[in-house]
Scaffold this motif. Structure first.
Motif, mmCIF file in Angstrom:
data_model
loop_
_atom_site.group_PDB
_atom_site.id
_atom_site.type_symbol
_atom_site.label_atom_id
_atom_site.label_comp_id
_atom_site.label_asym_id
_atom_site.label_seq_id
_atom_site.Cartn_x
_atom_site.Cartn_y
_atom_site.Cartn_z
ATOM 1 N N PRO A 39 0.845 -1.199 0.000
ATOM 2 C CA PRO A 39 0.000 0.000 0.000
ATOM 3 C C PRO A 39 0.876 1.244 0.000
ATOM 4 C CG PRO A 39 -0.063 -1.124 2.139
ATOM 5 C CD PRO A 39 0.680 -2.009 1.209
ATOM 6 N N THR A 40 0.370 2.291 -0.646
ATOM 7 C CA THR A 40 1.153 3.527 -0.767
ATOM 8 C C THR A 40 1.272 4.241 0.565
ATOM 9 O OG1 THR A 40 0.375 3.751 -3.022
ATOM 10 C CG2 THR A 40 1.307 5.714 -2.000
ATOM 11 N N GLU A 41 0.178 4.266 1.294
ATOM 12 C CA GLU A 41 0.154 5.033 2.548
ATOM 13 C C GLU A 41 -0.802 4.393 3.539
ATOM 14 O OE1 GLU A 41 0.301 9.433 2.147
ATOM 15 O OE2 GLU A 41 -1.447 9.456 3.468
ATOM 16 N N MET A 42 -0.456 4.449 4.814
ATOM 17 C CA MET A 42 -1.335 3.972 5.881
ATOM 18 C C MET A 42 -1.262 4.953 7.043
ATOM 19 S SD MET A 42 -0.522 -0.125 5.890
ATOM 20 C CE MET A 42 -1.913 -0.520 6.936
ATOM 21 N N THR A 43 -2.353 5.034 7.770
ATOM 22 C CA THR A 43 -2.410 5.898 8.951
ATOM 23 C C THR A 43 -2.811 5.049 10.152
ATOM 24 O OG1 THR A 43 -3.062 7.769 7.582
ATOM 25 C CG2 THR A 43 -3.460 7.963 9.934
ATOM 26 N N ALA A 44 -2.168 5.294 11.277
ATOM 27 C CA ALA A 44 -2.489 4.553 12.491
ATOM 28 C C ALA A 44 -2.323 5.487 13.691
ATOM 29 C CB ALA A 44 -1.586 3.337 12.636
ATOM 30 N N THR A 45 -2.830 5.033 14.817
ATOM 31 C CA THR A 45 -2.816 5.856 16.031
ATOM 32 C C THR A 45 -1.712 5.398 16.977
ATOM 33 O OG1 THR A 45 -5.197 6.102 15.817
ATOM 34 C CG2 THR A 45 -4.237 6.664 17.958
ATOM 35 N N ARG A 66 14.642 -10.976 -2.736
ATOM 36 C CA ARG A 66 15.811 -11.377 -3.497
ATOM 37 C C ARG A 66 15.420 -12.529 -4.414
ATOM 38 N NH1 ARG A 66 20.715 -11.908 0.270
ATOM 39 N NH2 ARG A 66 19.820 -13.911 0.769
ATOM 40 N N ASP A 67 15.664 -12.327 -5.721
ATOM 41 C CA ASP A 67 15.160 -13.308 -6.694
ATOM 42 C C ASP A 67 16.168 -14.429 -6.944
ATOM 43 O OD1 ASP A 67 15.725 -11.278 -9.726
ATOM 44 O OD2 ASP A 67 17.118 -12.321 -8.404
ATOM 45 N N SER A 68 15.900 -15.224 -7.956
ATOM 46 C CA SER A 68 16.748 -16.397 -8.208
ATOM 47 C C SER A 68 18.156 -16.003 -8.622
ATOM 48 C CB SER A 68 16.116 -17.286 -9.279
ATOM 49 O OG SER A 68 15.893 -16.533 -10.457
ATOM 50 N N ASN A 69 18.320 -14.792 -9.126
ATOM 51 C CA ASN A 69 19.656 -14.286 -9.473
ATOM 52 C C ASN A 69 20.298 -13.535 -8.311
ATOM 53 O OD1 ASN A 69 19.656 -15.193 -12.200
ATOM 54 N ND2 ASN A 69 18.307 -13.495 -12.735
ATOM 55 N N TYR A 70 19.695 -13.647 -7.140
ATOM 56 C CA TYR A 70 20.165 -12.961 -5.928
ATOM 57 C C TYR A 70 20.162 -11.450 -6.078
ATOM 58 C CZ TYR A 70 21.227 -17.317 -3.615
ATOM 59 O OH TYR A 70 21.118 -18.546 -3.006
ATOM 60 N N GLN A 71 19.284 -10.938 -6.938
ATOM 61 C CA GLN A 71 19.109 -9.495 -7.055
ATOM 62 C C GLN A 71 17.926 -9.060 -6.209
ATOM 63 O OE1 GLN A 71 21.498 -7.758 -8.583
ATOM 64 N NE2 GLN A 71 22.331 -9.813 -8.811
ATOM 65 N N LEU A 72 18.042 -7.892 -5.585
ATOM 66 C CA LEU A 72 16.958 -7.374 -4.754
ATOM 67 C C LEU A 72 15.938 -6.658 -5.630
ATOM 68 C CD1 LEU A 72 18.413 -5.835 -1.478
ATOM 69 C CD2 LEU A 72 16.893 -7.780 -1.700
ATOM 70 N N ILE A 73 14.694 -7.049 -5.501
ATOM 71 C CA ILE A 73 13.582 -6.366 -6.162
ATOM 72 C C ILE A 73 12.835 -5.598 -5.086
ATOM 73 C CG2 ILE A 73 11.587 -6.631 -7.684
ATOM 74 C CD1 ILE A 73 14.222 -7.816 -8.771
ATOM 75 N N TRP A 74 12.692 -4.286 -5.261
ATOM 76 C CA TRP A 74 12.142 -3.430 -4.212
ATOM 77 C C TRP A 74 10.696 -3.053 -4.494
ATOM 78 C CZ3 TRP A 74 14.935 -1.774 0.080
ATOM 79 C CH2 TRP A 74 16.304 -2.052 0.059
ATOM 80 N N GLY A 75 9.900 -3.007 -3.447
ATOM 81 C CA GLY A 75 8.599 -2.358 -3.527
ATOM 82 C C GLY A 75 8.780 -0.847 -3.428
ATOM 83 N N ALA A 76 7.712 -0.121 -3.756
ATOM 84 C CA ALA A 76 7.774 1.345 -3.748
ATOM 85 C C ALA A 76 7.725 1.921 -2.336
ATOM 86 C CB ALA A 76 6.643 1.917 -4.600
ATOM 87 N N GLY A 77 7.409 1.074 -1.362
ATOM 88 C CA GLY A 77 7.376 1.540 0.022
ATOM 89 C C GLY A 77 5.988 1.945 0.463
ATOM 90 N N ALA A 116 11.454 10.202 -5.777
ATOM 91 C CA ALA A 116 10.410 10.347 -4.755
ATOM 92 C C ALA A 116 9.286 9.328 -4.965
ATOM 93 C CB ALA A 116 9.845 11.757 -4.782
ATOM 94 N N LYS A 117 8.926 8.656 -3.875
ATOM 95 C CA LYS A 117 7.825 7.688 -3.863
ATOM 96 C C LYS A 117 8.060 6.516 -4.808
ATOM 97 C CE LYS A 117 4.475 11.160 -2.455
ATOM 98 N NZ LYS A 117 3.183 11.813 -2.690
ATOM 99 N N LYS A 118 9.315 6.258 -5.118
ATOM 100 C CA LYS A 118 9.677 5.124 -5.968
ATOM 101 C C LYS A 118 10.653 4.236 -5.219
ATOM 102 C CE LYS A 118 7.633 6.447 -9.856
ATOM 103 N NZ LYS A 118 6.566 5.662 -10.483
ATOM 104 N N PRO A 119 10.744 2.963 -5.607
ATOM 105 C CA PRO A 119 11.733 2.101 -4.949
ATOM 106 C C PRO A 119 13.142 2.461 -5.385
ATOM 107 C CG PRO A 119 10.643 0.922 -6.730
ATOM 108 C CD PRO A 119 9.956 2.254 -6.616
#
Lengths: 109, 116
Positions: free
Chosen positions: A7-13, A91-102, B39-42
């Motif tokens: 998810p792009t953004e989350m809010t919590a208390t 980390r995929d089969s080639n040991y490369q890191l694939i990142w999410g957008a955060g 910004a806002k990208k991995p």
């Protein structure tokens, strides 16, 4: 193609619990990482999962299901300082890191 | 020392300038990385050095030129950049190359580059 979804953004208390989900489709799997990144700062390592199950580290836990291509990061007893972006990386089969957008987590008092 | 130090923190340069970003670690790590983050990208991997040798170049344009003078230092030389190259450039290090264990990355705080 390879893909990580969060998810792009989350809010919590403050004081509550929040779960940040991450689903992935990658060519192979050799581990999943969670990093925390405060604005303008370095990403810092939170957790690593390579086998199914839950890894607990203080207020933070991370879960992995390889068969479902799914992980979550669980943050308990939220504090204002937990406001940050949380990055999932596989980390995929080639040991490369694939990142999410955060996921940007906003903590409200 | 458990840090990766990057300098400068901020850099503004014109398209005809030549500048360098620097990265230093004293943790005895033998793999060092350059990432680019918009910004806002991995983070996007640019280069990996393993035991001071370039092991991965992710098809990065030649206007970016990496250099690893020794196991503690990593430079990124910049020349004739484009405005779209403006981004946060992150350096990272890990104990060894990619093919073992958790191989956790330790990141620097980044150099924020603006190309005018």
């Amino acid at each position: 193609g390879q893909n990580i979804d969060q998810p792009t953004e989350m809010t919590a208390t403050e004081g509550a619990i929040v779960q940040i989900n991450c689903t992935y489709q990658t060519s192979g799997f050799n581990g999943l990482f969670w990093y925390q990144q405060h604005a303008g700062e370095a990403p810092t390592f939170l957790s690593y999962n390579v086998l199914d199950g839950l890894e607990e580290k203080g207020r933070f836990s991370s879960f992995l299901s390889r068969s479902k291509g799914y992980s979550y990061l669980l943050l308990k007893e939220l504090q204002m300082k937990d406001s940050a972006s949380y990055l999932c990386a596989v980390r995929d089969s080639n040991y490369q890191l694939i990142w999410g957008a955060g996921t940007k987590l906003i903590i409200k008092p | 020392d458990t840090e990766v130090t990057q300098t400068p923190k901020h850099l503004v340069m014109g398209m005809t300038n030549k500048k360098s970003l620097k990265c230093e670690q004293h943790m005895g790590h033998r793999a060092m990385y350059w990432y680019k983050q918009k910004a806002k990208k991995p983070p996007e991997l640019m280069f990996v050095y393993s035991y001071e040798k370039l092991s991965i170049n992710e098809s990065v344009p030649s206007r970016f030129s990496p250099e690893c003078p020794n196991s503690s230092l990593l430079n990124l030389h910049l020349h004739a950049l484009q405005p779209e190259d403006s981004a946060l450039y992150l350096c990272a290090s890990s104990q060894q190359g990619s093919y073992s264990g958790a191989n956790v990355l330790t990141f620097g705080a980044g150099s924020r580059l603006t190309v005018l």
